[in-house]
Design a protein around this motif. Sequence first.
Motif, PDB file in Angstrom:
ATOM      1  N   ASN A  42       0.850  -1.105   0.009  1.00  0.00           N
ATOM      2  CA  ASN A  42      -0.105  -0.110  -0.117  1.00  0.00           C
ATOM      3  C   ASN A  42       0.952   1.290   0.020  1.00  0.00           C
ATOM      4  O   ASN A  42       0.520   2.194   0.864  1.00  0.00           O
ATOM      5  N   TYR A  43       1.812   1.354  -0.988  1.00  0.00           N
ATOM      6  CA  TYR A  43       2.881   2.555  -1.000  1.00  0.00           C
ATOM      7  C   TYR A  43       2.284   3.726  -1.523  1.00  0.00           C
ATOM      8  O   TYR A  43       1.935   3.776  -2.632  1.00  0.00           O
ATOM      9  N   ASN A  44       1.899   4.723  -0.639  1.00  0.00           N
ATOM     10  CA  ASN A  44       1.059   5.861  -0.983  1.00  0.00           C
ATOM     11  C   ASN A  44       1.739   6.902  -1.759  1.00  0.00           C
ATOM     12  O   ASN A  44       1.659   8.041  -2.175  1.00  0.00           O
ATOM     13  N   SER A  49      -1.766   3.908  -4.738  1.00  0.00           N
ATOM     14  CA  SER A  49      -1.343   3.400  -3.464  1.00  0.00           C
ATOM     15  C   SER A  49      -1.318   1.914  -3.989  1.00  0.00           C
ATOM     16  O   SER A  49      -2.169   1.067  -3.004  1.00  0.00           O
TER      17      SER A  49
END
Length: 166
Positions: A42-44, A49
């Motif tokens: 969930n890399y924002n 994301s």
Amino acid sequence: MADHLTKDKRSWNMSRIRSKHTKPELILRSLLHRAGFRFKINYNKLPGSPDIVLPKYKTVIFVHGCFWHRHPNCSKATTPNTNRPYWEKKFDKNVSRDIEIRKELKRLKWRIIVVWECEVMADPLAIAKYIIKQLDISNHKIYSIETDRSQIIKIAEKRSNYYLNP
């Protein structure tokens, strides 16, 4: 057709629908980790994301829910009969947003892999192998990921409960 649930019960049901740490995501993450991959979740800092980001391979993986992201020709991609215009508008916005996110990630030179919830749940090992094949890695040591499907799902359920009740 009127909603057969009370407003409070409907609200409770909707609150249980997660956008992160879903069972298909947990299964896939577990298999990729067992295969030796390290990733961010969930890399924002990237558009949309992404559910799984493999920075070393400049690859993002989206694990789409069939219902919310409208998996073509999937039995889970139904449209509720109640308040149909609302749902159709919501689904159209989701699909449009998905397209825009993919365009932006391509512009940033990221490889994009989309897998569907029903595919992961039906054959998680095949999806993990598909992803590894898409990465086109010639010198990557592939760790054994051969595991019984029911064991994989039990692991995911255990982790899912952890995320629900930290």
